[in-house]
Design an enzyme around this catalytic site. Structure first.
Site, PDB file in Angstrom:
ATOM      1  N   HIS A 128      -7.105  -6.225   0.123  1.00 63.49           N
ATOM      2  CA  HIS A 128      -5.998  -5.272   0.165  1.00 63.49           C
ATOM      3  C   HIS A 128      -4.805  -5.793   0.965  1.00 63.49           C
ATOM      4  CE1 HIS A 128      -4.205  -1.364  -0.345  1.00 63.49           C
ATOM      5  NE2 HIS A 128      -4.076  -1.174   0.963  1.00 63.49           N
ATOM      6  N   SER A 188       0.830  -1.196   0.000  1.00 65.54           N
ATOM      7  CA  SER A 188       0.000   0.000   0.000  1.00 65.54           C
ATOM      8  C   SER A 188       0.876   1.263   0.000  1.00 65.54           C
ATOM      9  CB  SER A 188      -0.956  -0.039   1.196  1.00 65.54           C
ATOM     10  OG  SER A 188      -2.014   0.870   1.029  1.00 65.54           O
ATOM     11  N   ASP A 216      -9.791  -6.320  -3.802  1.00 66.78           N
ATOM     12  CA  ASP A 216      -9.275  -5.130  -3.123  1.00 66.78           C
ATOM     13  C   ASP A 216     -10.219  -3.963  -3.380  1.00 66.78           C
ATOM     14  OD1 ASP A 216      -7.861  -2.988  -2.086  1.00 66.78           O
ATOM     15  OD2 ASP A 216      -5.950  -3.584  -2.969  1.00 66.78           O
TER      16      ASP A 216
END
Length: 364
Positions: free
Chosen positions: A277, A118, A249
């Protein structure tokens, strides 16, 4: 091109965090910017694990034991996160990249493969841009910094009063948060509900909460992600890159990674069916198989100032999406699922059962 990885070349890796656990040392290194907390395990070429927004190095607990069988694994808390001191300056991607460079030097590591999740993916890309001589490979997992779109809940973190709201939400017990998420459409069927509930609870710590909000302000505004690596992607032409994401996600939509594939055609694209995610937490076995193959079959990048200068001054093509096929002979948008078979972006072929590991993390 989109490279194809064949996980059948190696025996399945354990996705259980309690199996084959190596000796792991938790330490804090005093650097000029303050103390940086990290976990060190294994021996061999260095692999640095960089967590996401508001996270800590604990997010990698299911990957460290297996990676440490063949590599020196360094999982750090970014400045202001977890057990690391707040930064002396800002919480920008560049400041975090400097912390990674400094920690590598302090640990006697000349260079490393950088793995980022991320926000950590954006930090990894920034590190490659600022310190290309320290990079061997990049592995981007559900990475930020590719296009502007991001979940509304993260955009809300940049609004006035967000820190106060987050402080209140973080006091709610994890079990209650999970039950509430099960009633909300965006989270009801999400594989990430446990990870999100735990992450939110972690923000009960004032320092962690401050790092979350201040870091969010450096990369996100009310419209979406405000920082993009797109202009520098041409510099990755010689760097081995793996990009992995989950098909479910909802934080950073999967099509971001398809856009990245067009700009970095040599990247290995790995789609993980059913993951959200946090594939490194919910599907560690599938992700580890891809990482293991990538690490064992790619040659580390070696920096050359002459070559880097050529890339800096090169005029990139206006549009790379016109080429109908990739080097693997499949349509340009093809990706690789965890079975090693090509699949279109939104239609992943079902992998054979012995390649569709459902990793259960014993640490959760």
């Amino acid at each position: 091109m989109t490279a194809t990885i064949d996980h059948r070349r190696r025996p399945p890796l354990s996705s259980n965090c309690s199996i084959g656990r190596p000796v792991m040392t938790d330490s804090r290194m005093r650097l000029s910017g303050g103390l940086i907390a990290y976990t060190l395990a294994g021996a061999g070429p260095a692999v640095v694990l960089v967590h996401g927004l508001g996270g800590t190095r604990q997010t990698w607990r299911c990957l460290i034991p297996t990676l440490a069988q063949t590599h020196t694994v360094i999982a750090l808390d970014l400045p202001g996160h977890g057990d690391s001191d707040p930064p002396a300056g800002d919480y920008s991607l560049g400041a975090h990249a400097c912390a990674i460079r400094d920690l590598l030097l302090a640990l006697g590591q000349r260079s490393a493969t950088i793995v980022g999740h991320s926000l950590g993916g954006g930090v990894a890309l920034q590190t490659a841009y600022q310190f290309p001589d320290r990079i061997e490979r990049l592995m981007l997992i559900s990475s930020g910094g590719l296009v502007s779109e991001v979940a509304p809940i993260l955009r809300a973190a940049t609004l006035p009063g967000a820190q106060t709201v987050v402080a209140g939400l973080a006091q709610i017990p994890v079990a209650v948060t999970r039950r509430v998420m099960a009633l909300l459409p965006p989270f009801a069927a999400s594989p990430d509900s446990d990870a999100l509930a735990s992450a939110l609870r972690g923000l009960a710590n004032a320092q962690q909460r401050r790092a979350f909000v201040r870091t969010a302000h450096t990369v996100i505004d009310w419209r979406g992600q405000s920082v993009s690596a797109n202009r520098q992607l041409g510099l990755l032409r010689d760097v081995p890159v793996l990009v992995a994401w989950g098909t479910r996600d909802t934080t950073i939509p999967p099509h971001h990674h398809q856009s990245f594939a067009e700009r970095v055609p040599h990247a290995v694209m790995v789609e993980i069916p059913g993951a959200g995610h946090y594939p490194h937490e919910t599907e560690p076995g599938q992700l580890l198989a891809a990482m293991d193959t990538f690490l064992s079959t790619t040659t580390p990048f070696r920096y050359s100032e002459t070559r880097w200068t050529d890339l800096l001054t090169a005029r990139l093509p206006e549009d790379t999406s016109t080429s109908p096929q990739s080097a693997c002979g499949h349509p340009r948008e093809c990706v690789t699922n965890v079975a090693g078979a090509p699949a279109t972006p939104m239609t992943t072929a079902r992998a054979p059962d012995h390649f569709r590991w459902r990793g259960v993390c014993a640490a959760t």
